[in-house]
Design a protein around this motif. Structure first.
Motif, short mmCIF file in Angstrom:
data_model
loop_
_atom_site.label_atom_id
_atom_site.label_comp_id
_atom_site.label_asym_id
_atom_site.label_seq_id
_atom_site.Cartn_x
_atom_site.Cartn_y
_atom_site.Cartn_z
N ARG A 82 89.61 52.90 15.92
CA ARG A 82 88.22 52.46 15.39
C ARG A 82 88.35 51.88 14.25
O ARG A 82 87.34 50.71 14.10
N ALA A 83 89.03 52.09 13.27
CA ALA A 83 89.01 51.25 12.09
C ALA A 83 89.50 49.83 12.27
O ALA A 83 89.13 49.01 11.59
N HIS A 84 90.31 49.71 13.15
CA HIS A 84 90.98 48.37 13.59
C HIS A 84 89.71 47.41 14.28
O HIS A 84 89.68 46.31 13.93
N LEU A 85 88.91 48.15 15.14
CA LEU A 85 88.01 47.36 15.57
C LEU A 85 86.81 46.97 14.60
O LEU A 85 86.32 45.84 14.88
N SER A 86 86.67 47.93 13.59
CA SER A 86 85.83 47.40 12.63
C SER A 86 86.25 46.33 11.89
O SER A 86 85.56 45.53 11.41
N ASP A 87 87.54 46.35 11.72
CA ASP A 87 88.19 45.38 10.81
C ASP A 87 88.10 44.11 11.59
O ASP A 87 87.79 42.76 11.06
N LEU A 88 88.24 44.01 12.96
CA LEU A 88 87.96 42.94 13.49
C LEU A 88 86.63 42.41 13.59
O LEU A 88 86.34 41.04 13.62
N ALA A 89 85.71 43.36 13.71
CA ALA A 89 84.20 42.95 13.71
C ALA A 89 84.00 42.36 12.22
O ALA A 89 83.39 41.49 12.26
N ARG A 90 84.56 42.99 11.22
CA ARG A 90 84.18 42.35 9.98
C ARG A 90 84.94 40.92 9.71
O ARG A 90 84.27 40.29 9.41
N ALA A 91 86.05 40.75 10.40
CA ALA A 91 86.66 39.35 10.15
C ALA A 91 85.84 38.37 11.18
O ALA A 91 85.64 37.24 10.53
N ALA A 92 85.27 38.74 12.23
CA ALA A 92 84.35 37.93 13.04
C ALA A 92 82.95 37.59 12.34
O ALA A 92 82.47 36.70 12.23
N ASP A 93 82.51 38.90 11.53
CA ASP A 93 81.10 38.82 10.78
C ASP A 93 81.15 37.67 9.77
O ASP A 93 80.22 37.13 9.54
N GLY A 94 82.31 37.64 9.14
CA GLY A 94 82.22 37.16 7.82
C GLY A 94 81.28 37.67 6.68
O GLY A 94 81.31 37.01 5.71
N SER A 95 81.12 38.86 6.86
CA SER A 95 80.07 39.57 5.83
C SER A 95 80.61 41.11 5.50
O SER A 95 81.57 41.66 6.25
N SER A 96 79.83 41.76 4.64
CA SER A 96 80.32 43.12 4.46
C SER A 96 79.13 44.23 4.82
O SER A 96 78.93 45.22 4.58
N THR A 97 78.44 43.80 6.08
CA THR A 97 77.37 44.64 6.69
C THR A 97 77.90 45.76 7.27
O THR A 97 77.27 47.04 7.58
N LEU A 98 79.14 45.54 7.77
CA LEU A 98 79.53 46.67 8.76
C LEU A 98 80.35 47.80 7.89
O LEU A 98 79.93 49.21 7.98
N THR A 99 81.10 47.60 6.87
CA THR A 99 81.60 48.39 5.94
C THR A 99 81.90 47.79 4.57
O THR A 99 81.68 46.59 4.47
N ARG A 100 82.17 48.47 3.57
CA ARG A 100 82.45 48.04 2.18
C ARG A 100 83.55 46.96 2.33
O ARG A 100 84.64 47.21 2.93
N PRO A 101 83.58 45.65 1.81
CA PRO A 101 84.36 44.93 2.00
C PRO A 101 85.86 45.24 1.18
O PRO A 101 85.81 45.75 0.11
N ARG A 102 86.84 44.92 1.55
CA ARG A 102 88.24 45.03 1.09
C ARG A 102 88.54 44.26 0.02
O ARG A 102 88.29 43.07 0.18
#
Length: 298
Positions: A82-102
């Motif tokens: 689940r965390a990996h899928l969220s990381d992939l989505a964050r990279a695709a999205d290019g923003s911090s809307t899904l989770t707090r940016p690292r």
């Protein structure tokens, strides 16, 4: 690493692992794909087949957290997946809307150990303690860790790298009696890091090197398995002290985002504790001999 390719291959590989029976669906005849069909995942996630097909083609940009959670439930992803899928989505999205940016990770060449961190590592005297990044670079260590990973440090490349040792040094097959398990874990850590930081050039270079030089690595890399590596036990066969069974705890470092402090310990009163004590004595003798050689050359 191409994000769309990573997303597509990850979702396809997870779908292939879930049978209709596991998902509570009738298997039916004439199934042409391993695992679930796209239409079945879409139905379980509550989205249209067209929308899920778009996601599986790698288009995660703009996807909502609720949809990600629904897809994760449909594919029965574990916490690491689940965390990996969220990381992939964050990279695709290019923003911090899904989770707090690292915070952005620094390369090994830019990082140096603080004196206070080295003091803390050196204060651990009963077991190996070391700091690594997601590329499996050994960045800092106490005396026992340097002795424990002596064969890793013997490699010419710097920083010393556990993944390179695992796949490119035959000695690793003795060091890890359960080599296949160790190799699977090593690749899963690297794959997890690739999702967290897809723009890490040092990681790209390492994956490219290992893929070129090791069939075992290349096969495992293509499986897209990820996992969290926080606690557990491992078996080792050290070239000086023999067999050890050690428990480990991995601690994420708040002051150094992206780095992990790992401590290995042996069960009190066990043969492994005796072996660690012997390893400590050997490490001390090696340091004494090195200091004596240095003194003679001055």
């Amino acid at each position: 690493m191409d994000n769309r390719t990573e997303v597509r291959e990850f979702l396809v590989s997870r779908r292939a692992k879930i049978s209709p029976e596991q998902a509570g669906l009738p298997a039916g005849p004439n199934r042409r794909v391993p695992g679930l069909r796209r239409s079945e995942v879409a139905s379980l996630a509550g989205v249209s087949v067209e929308y899920y097909s778009k996601l599986e083609r790698g288009s995660l940009a703009g996807v909502s957290p609720s949809v990600l959670n629904a897809v994760a439930r449909a594919l029965q992803l574990d916490d690491a997946e689940r965390a990996h899928l969220s990381d992939l989505a964050r990279a695709a999205d290019g923003s911090s809307t899904l989770t707090r940016p690292r915070p952005r990770r620094r390369t090994a060449r830019q990082w140096s150990v603080r004196p206070s961190l080295q003091w803390a590592l050196d204060a651990v005297t009963q077991g190996p303690a070391f700091v690594r990044n997601g590329r499996m670079d050994l960045l800092a260590a106490n005396r026992l860790a340097r002795a424990f990973y002596a064969e890793v440090y013997a490699q010419p490349q710097r920083p010393a790298n556990i993944a390179r040792h695992t796949f490119l040094d035959e000695k690793s097959h003795r060091f890890y009696p359960d080599w296949d398990i160790a190799a699977d874990l090593c690749v899963a850590i690297l794959r997890t890091e690739a999702g967290r930081d897809p723009h890490d050039r040092d990681l790209h270079d390492l994956v490219g090197e290992l893929s070129t030089r090791s069939d075992e690595f290349r096969r495992r890399w293509g499986a897209h398995n990820v996992r969290h590596h926080g606690t557990g036990a491992k078996n080792f066969r050290h070239h000086i002290v023999g067999d050890l069974t050690l428990a480990y705890e991995g601690l994420e470092m708040v002051a150094e985002p992206g780095l992990t402090l790992t401590i290995y310990t042996a069960e009190p009163g066990s043969p492994s504790e005796d072996a660690l004590r012997l390893l400590g004595s050997w490490a001390a003798s090696q340091e004494t001999a090195a200091h004596a050689r240095d003194a003679r050359t001055e």
